[in-house]
Design an enzyme around this catalytic site. Structure first.
Site, PDB file in Angstrom:
ATOM      1  CG  ASP A  87      44.186  84.415  52.628  1.00  0.00           C
ATOM      2  OD1 ASP A  87      44.903  85.207  51.970  1.00  0.00           O
ATOM      3  OD2 ASP A  87      43.676  83.394  52.128  1.00  0.00           O
ATOM      4  CD  GLU A 179      53.031  84.951  48.632  1.00  0.00           C
ATOM      5  OE1 GLU A 179      52.949  85.377  47.467  1.00  0.00           O
ATOM      6  OE2 GLU A 179      52.242  85.303  49.531  1.00  0.00           O
TER       7      GLU A 179
END
Length: 283
Positions: A87, A179
Site C-alpha cells: 500500500d 487509526e
C-alpha cells in the site's frame, strides 16, 4: 667531609638486531595465486554465493520456519500465503510500477496495491491520480483508501472520497483507514465511521473494507463492524493474533524495499488464493 663513594656504573651491551630473512619467493607466488582465485568470477560465483546462502541459513536457524527472510524485499514474510501486495501514498514518491510488477523473490511477487486517495474532507493525495492510472497498466490489481478523521462528518467524508475515486471493474473494494480517535469518544468515532460505510455501500453497492491496527481494533471496533471485511496492521510477527476467519488482508511489515520505489513500503498478505481474490474484486 670524606668523599661520597659512587657505585660503578654498569653499562649494558646493546642487543644485536636480528637479521630478517627475505620472504621466500614461493610464498609470494602462493599468495598471489590465492588472490587471483579469490577475485576470479569462478570463486565469486560458486564459493562466495555458497557462503552467503549458508550464512542466511545460519542467521535464520532456530527461527520460525513459517517466517522466512526474503533478501530482495529486505524483510521477513510469513509463509503459507500465495498472494502479496503493498500500500502506498505520497510518502513513496513517484513509483515505477513496471519495476514493482516485475520484482520477484522465490515465490513472492506483488499482485495488488492499495493506494491512498483522500483524507478528511479536503485532502487529496498528490500522487493518487498517477498511481491509480499507472499501477493497473502494469498489471497490478488496485484498491483506493480514505484516511478517516473521526472529528469530521462521516457522510461528508464518504462523498468526498467518491468524488475523487472512480471505481471500475477489476478493482478491489474501497477501503476506510481508521487509526485514531482524533480526540473524540469511541462512541462518536463509531457513529461517524458507520455513516461513512453506509453511504459508500449505498452509492457503490460494494461493502467497504475497514483498515486498522490490531490494538485499535481490539479496543474500539471488535464486535461492532463484524460484517465488514477487515484489513489489519500487525507488524514483524510470524502469525496474526486474530482468528483467520475474521480478517481478509494482513499488513505485516512497514519496512519492505521494492524495486521502482525510493522509500520503504508496507507489505501485505491476502488471506486466500487466487479464487478467493477473484470473488472480492469488483465485477
Amino acid at each position: 667531609m670524606p668523599p661520597i663513594k659512587r657505585k660503578p656504573a654498569i653499562r649494558k651491551t646493546p642487543a644485536r638486531k636480528k637479521k630478517t630473512k627475505p620472504f621466500p619467493t614461493q610464498w609470494k607466488v602462493a599468495i598471489a595465486g590465492l588472490l587471483l582465485i579469490l577475485l576470479s568470477p569462478f570463486y565469486y560465483g560458486y564459493v562466495v554465493k555458497g557462503f552467503v546462502a549458508t550464512w542466511r541459513w545460519v542467521k535464520d536457524w532456530g527461527q520460525d520456519p513459517n517466517y522466512r527472510t526474503y533478501e530482495s524485499f529486505n524483510i521477513k514474510i510469513p509463509k503459507n500465503y500465495t498472494i502479496h501486495g503493498i500500500d502506498v501514498s505520497y510518502y513513496q514518491g513517484k513509483i515505477n510500477w513496471q519495476k514493482v510488477k516485475s520484482m520477484k523473490d522465490d515465490d513472492v511477487n506483488i499482485r495488488f496495491a492499495f493506494i491512498k486517495a483522500t483524507e478528511g474532507v479536503l485532502q487529496v493525495d498528490p500522487y493518487f491520480q498517477r498511481n491509480w492510472r499507472e499501477a493497473p497498466k502494469a498489471g497490478i490489481i488496485c484498491g483506493a483508501y480514505h484516511f478517516f478523521r473521526p472529528k469530521r462528518n462521516g457522510k461528508t467524508q464518504a462523498k468526498f472520497f467518491l468524488q475523487v475515486v472512480n471505481l471500475e471493474k477489476g478493482d478491489l473494494p474501497p477501503v476506510v483507514d481508521i487509526e485514531t480517535l482524533d480526540g473524540v469518544s469511541a462512541l462518536k468515532m463509531r457513529a461517524e465511521l458507520s455513516d461513512f460505510l453506509n453511504y459508500v455501500e449505498l452509492k457503490t453497492k460494494i461493502r467497504p473494507i475497514i483498515y486498522t491496527g490490531l490494538k485499535f481494533y481490539e479496543d474500539y471496533l471488535e464486535e461492532n463492524f463484524d460484517e465488514y471485511p477487515l484489513w489489519v496492521a500487525h507488524y514483524y510477527q510470524p502469525k496474526l493474533r486474530l482468528d483467520k476467519s475474521r480478517w481478509t488482508f494482513w499488513q505485516h511489515s512497514d519496512k519492505a524495499k521494492i524495486n521502482g520505489i525510493g522509500h520503504v513500503v508496507d507489505f501485505n498478505a491476502f488471506n486466500g488464493d487466487s479464487t478467493d481474490l477473484a470473488e472480492i474484486i469488483l465485477k
